[in-house]
Design an enzyme around this catalytic site. Sequence first.
Site, PDB file in Angstrom:
ATOM      1  CG  ASP A 294      -2.335   0.420   0.896  1.00 41.90           C
ATOM      2  OD1 ASP A 294      -2.656   0.487  -0.307  1.00 41.90           O
ATOM      3  OD2 ASP A 294      -3.115   0.680   1.819  1.00 41.90           O
TER       4      ASP A 294
ATOM      5  CG  ASP B 203      -8.124   0.238   2.964  1.00 47.01           C
ATOM      6  OD1 ASP B 203      -6.970  -0.221   2.994  1.00 47.01           O
ATOM      7  OD2 ASP B 203      -8.462   1.184   2.234  1.00 47.01           O
TER       8      ASP B 203
END
Length: 482
Positions: free
Chosen positions: A333, A393
């Site tokens: 990420d 997420d």
Amino acid sequence: VAADEGILHASGSGVPPVTKDYCIIYNSNWVSLPKALDNATFSTLENLTSTVLCSSSEVPSGLMKDKAVVVMRGNCTFLEKARIAQSLGAKMLLIASKSRLSAISDNKTGFEDVTLPVALIRYNDIVDMQLVLGNEVNVTLYSPPLPEFDYSMVVIFLIAVFTVALGGYWSGVAELENLKAIASPGERETRRKKEENVTFTPVTVILFVVICCVMLVLLYFFYKWLVYVIISVFCLASAMSLYNCLAALIGEIPYGQCRITCCNKTIEVRLIFLAVFCIAAAVVWAVFRNEDRWAWILQDILGVAFCLNFIKTLKMPNFKSCVILLGLLLLYDVFFVFITPFITKNGASIMVEVAAGPFGNSEKLPVVIRVPRLEHSASTLCDLPFSLLGFGDIIVPGLLVAYCRRFDVQTRSSSVYYISCTIAYAVGMVLTFVVLALMKMGQPALLYLVPCTLITSSLVAWKRKEMKKFWKGSSYQVGWMP
């Protein structure tokens, strides 16, 4: 868009006048726009999109006098157009662009005498303006400050925490059924046939992360083709996930259990109707996915079902695998958000470009929970009409929450791991939103969610003196009794 964003407020000539707002991009170093609509001055719009205004001879004399003029982009610089428009008496210059809006930049040396407002606007918005407001339109420009906080974040927060908590709880229920089946030889074979879980080992975790990296890079370079592959996969996977979620609920209802027999197999009629409903929901979303008024609701429902089914189905065998998965995806990420801007030619991060649709592509990846922004701002009009949270997420920390719930069931620890990890996830989400509000730029949520959940789980295991068992995973006990 790395630029100064503002709002063009357009008003029709009807009674009462119809109004509508549109996105504009301007350069604050050239001109300062009012912060509020009350302080703005209106001008009549003159549509000259048939010209690019690179010469004063392109328009009749006096046509621009005291008007806001819109011309097409191309052939000469913004400031050259602005100088010509100002010399012909225009009060405002709008430059219509058929491509994606970008920052207005030019060397103003030698153009210090240019004082009229210059802004870039989408050509499609000019067309829409004429259709909605008519040919007689008055316009003004202003640039309100960005809101510190948008209440759509609260909705995103509730959806995310609910999904993670419910997915973890559902995984624990499945684990309890597994343990009961192991303790009862008569149910063991039946349960084994129903079992649909997939267990991640450290090797498969690493392979999964590598596949994620390769897929993201491929999407960046071949987005306009692969986006439809992702949409198709999402429709199929979300329909199956919605079916699994609703079937689990229907299975608890002791009514309407009539069955039909076909090909030596029996199936409940209500499950056939449920399958048709789930397929229809996915098809409706696919057809109307670009309808911003309501399609986001259906996408969020399908997305929540997808995340729930993923969290319940994919099992992490131990805390060691959780650490490897969350740690690698955190690096993934951060790399694709913060590091890739130093590598790409246009200086944009690969993650942000893929999320927004590279090179102005109108199709968006359906791998996010999205909620319309509730606070009116230029950013809402220009590029972010929705608050977004990626499925990753939710799913990635959710797998750790699910492991904590299963470990609670295996060790009969009164849900202490599950509750503490769920609370840690909620704290990580709040921290993400705080940083987002302070920095006013997109954040990789895993940067905050992974440390919060991993550290909390580790502290609970250390405090309870169960770190070794938590790290390696608790093996099933054949003699386990409920």
